[in-house]
Scaffold this motif. Sequence first.
Motif, mmCIF file in Angstrom:
data_model
loop_
_atom_site.group_PDB
_atom_site.id
_atom_site.type_symbol
_atom_site.label_atom_id
_atom_site.label_comp_id
_atom_site.label_asym_id
_atom_site.label_seq_id
_atom_site.Cartn_x
_atom_site.Cartn_y
_atom_site.Cartn_z
ATOM 1 N N TRP A 165 -4.452 2.788 8.597
ATOM 2 C CA TRP A 165 -5.560 3.554 8.032
ATOM 3 C C TRP A 165 -6.496 3.994 9.133
ATOM 4 C CZ3 TRP A 165 -5.418 -1.674 7.893
ATOM 5 C CH2 TRP A 165 -6.502 -2.367 8.396
ATOM 6 N N ASN A 166 -7.130 5.136 8.867
ATOM 7 C CA ASN A 166 -8.114 5.670 9.808
ATOM 8 C C ASN A 166 -9.295 6.211 9.014
ATOM 9 O OD1 ASN A 166 -6.889 7.865 8.696
ATOM 10 N ND2 ASN A 166 -6.574 8.966 10.595
ATOM 11 N N GLY A 167 -10.224 5.366 8.701
ATOM 12 C CA GLY A 167 -11.442 5.772 8.017
ATOM 13 C C GLY A 167 -11.253 6.251 6.595
ATOM 14 N N SER A 168 -10.673 7.432 6.415
ATOM 15 C CA SER A 168 -10.605 8.007 5.078
ATOM 16 C C SER A 168 -9.188 8.119 4.513
ATOM 17 C CB SER A 168 -11.237 9.396 5.084
ATOM 18 O OG SER A 168 -10.474 10.258 5.882
ATOM 19 N N GLU A 169 -8.179 7.762 5.258
ATOM 20 C CA GLU A 169 -6.806 7.880 4.755
ATOM 21 C C GLU A 169 -6.030 6.616 5.072
ATOM 22 O OE1 GLU A 169 -3.555 11.362 4.526
ATOM 23 O OE2 GLU A 169 -4.178 10.842 6.549
ATOM 24 N N ILE A 170 -5.255 6.157 4.084
ATOM 25 C CA ILE A 170 -4.400 4.993 4.283
ATOM 26 C C ILE A 170 -2.956 5.413 4.058
ATOM 27 C CG2 ILE A 170 -4.689 4.189 1.910
ATOM 28 C CD1 ILE A 170 -4.589 1.308 3.101
ATOM 29 N N VAL A 171 -2.061 4.980 4.963
ATOM 30 C CA VAL A 171 -0.638 5.317 4.909
ATOM 31 C C VAL A 171 0.152 4.010 4.867
ATOM 32 C CG1 VAL A 171 1.270 6.476 6.078
ATOM 33 C CG2 VAL A 171 -1.034 7.429 6.219
ATOM 34 N N VAL A 172 1.034 3.899 3.877
ATOM 35 C CA VAL A 172 1.863 2.704 3.708
ATOM 36 C C VAL A 172 3.325 3.128 3.810
ATOM 37 C CG1 VAL A 172 2.445 0.804 2.169
ATOM 38 C CG2 VAL A 172 0.120 1.694 2.190
ATOM 39 N N LYS A 173 4.062 2.502 4.740
ATOM 40 C CA LYS A 173 5.484 2.808 4.940
ATOM 41 C C LYS A 173 6.303 1.570 4.645
ATOM 42 C CE LYS A 173 4.600 6.131 8.599
ATOM 43 N NZ LYS A 173 4.775 6.456 10.015
ATOM 44 N N GLY A 174 7.426 1.792 3.946
ATOM 45 C CA GLY A 174 8.330 0.696 3.613
ATOM 46 C C GLY A 174 9.745 1.211 3.493
ATOM 47 N N ASN B 91 -0.698 -1.340 -5.352
ATOM 48 C CA ASN B 91 0.415 -0.627 -5.976
ATOM 49 C C ASN B 91 1.233 0.142 -4.941
ATOM 50 O OD1 ASN B 91 -0.145 -1.564 -8.515
ATOM 51 N ND2 ASN B 91 -1.231 0.270 -9.164
ATOM 52 N N MET B 92 0.572 0.685 -3.927
ATOM 53 C CA MET B 92 1.295 1.385 -2.872
ATOM 54 C C MET B 92 2.182 0.413 -2.103
ATOM 55 S SD MET B 92 -1.792 3.852 -1.552
ATOM 56 C CE MET B 92 -1.022 4.277 -0.014
ATOM 57 N N ILE B 93 1.664 -0.764 -1.781
ATOM 58 C CA ILE B 93 2.425 -1.759 -1.017
ATOM 59 C C ILE B 93 3.599 -2.286 -1.839
ATOM 60 C CG2 ILE B 93 2.293 -4.075 -0.016
ATOM 61 C CD1 ILE B 93 -0.562 -3.310 0.914
ATOM 62 N N VAL B 94 3.370 -2.581 -3.107
ATOM 63 C CA VAL B 94 4.462 -3.064 -3.974
ATOM 64 C C VAL B 94 5.505 -1.967 -4.170
ATOM 65 C CG1 VAL B 94 5.015 -3.799 -6.323
ATOM 66 C CG2 VAL B 94 3.046 -4.773 -5.159
ATOM 67 N N GLY B 95 5.071 -0.727 -4.316
ATOM 68 C CA GLY B 95 5.992 0.385 -4.538
ATOM 69 C C GLY B 95 6.942 0.627 -3.382
ATOM 70 N N CYS C 141 8.737 4.759 -5.966
ATOM 71 C CA CYS C 141 7.772 3.933 -5.239
ATOM 72 C C CYS C 141 6.341 4.314 -5.618
ATOM 73 C CB CYS C 141 7.993 4.050 -3.737
ATOM 74 S SG CYS C 141 7.817 5.698 -3.086
ATOM 75 N N ASP C 142 6.149 5.483 -6.209
ATOM 76 C CA ASP C 142 4.820 5.960 -6.596
ATOM 77 C C ASP C 142 4.603 5.702 -8.090
ATOM 78 O OD1 ASP C 142 2.414 7.217 -6.888
ATOM 79 O OD2 ASP C 142 3.066 9.151 -6.064
ATOM 80 N N LYS C 143 3.766 4.721 -8.414
ATOM 81 C CA LYS C 143 3.562 4.311 -9.806
ATOM 82 C C LYS C 143 2.921 5.414 -10.636
ATOM 83 C CE LYS C 143 1.897 0.387 -12.437
ATOM 84 N NZ LYS C 143 1.253 -0.932 -12.356
ATOM 85 N N GLU C 144 1.981 6.135 -10.048
ATOM 86 C CA GLU C 144 1.290 7.204 -10.773
ATOM 87 C C GLU C 144 2.252 8.344 -11.121
ATOM 88 O OE1 GLU C 144 -2.455 10.279 -10.137
ATOM 89 O OE2 GLU C 144 -1.948 8.841 -8.580
ATOM 90 N N LEU C 145 3.057 8.762 -10.178
ATOM 91 C CA LEU C 145 4.029 9.833 -10.415
ATOM 92 C C LEU C 145 5.076 9.405 -11.437
ATOM 93 C CD1 LEU C 145 5.164 12.630 -9.573
ATOM 94 C CD2 LEU C 145 6.530 11.408 -7.888
#
Length: 178
Positions: free
Chosen positions: A19-28, A74-78, A136-140
């Motif tokens: 993450w950098n201030g305003s954005e978080i990126v999760v890779k798996g 949810n992003m990490i679990v996804g 992996c995206d719960k909302e979608l």
Amino acid sequence: MSRIGKLPITIPANVDVNWNGSEIVVKGKFGTLQTIIPDTINIQQDENTLKVGVKNEIRSLRSLHGLYRTLINNMIVGVSEQFELTLILKGVGYRAAVQGKEIILNLGYSHPVTIDIPETVSIEVIKNTTINLKSCDKELLGSFASNIRAWRRPEPYKGKGILYKDEQILRKAGKAGK
């Protein structure tokens, strides 16, 4: 402080969080997800745990605390396990089939219904009447399942329609005869 917001998030070994201030990126292993977080949300990482905090204790910011903790979790679990939803087609002649990037549904209309499948969603049709959705995206995933279900909502008299796996339909008695 939020009860949900103060819970730590455990990061599995195969997941990378940046993450950098305003954005978080999760890779798996199942993909990459990213979201924008407000500047008032604070993130701290200790080895394999994340803690989400709030910079100011204003009521409107405290309400976001638990929300963003849940979204990040949810992003990490996804990306590590994937989310799964099952839809069941109930009705005479109702069936589903996947052709390329589209799902084709026969739902009792005079024409088959074709719906484009999003890139991150995978679909498996079992016995023409059960649809397994994975993403992996719960909302979608929830939005796409809702779009499929909107074509034929379950009706209370015969119970026909598109149902979620463990959904119970409240049945109504029909018109009483003389």
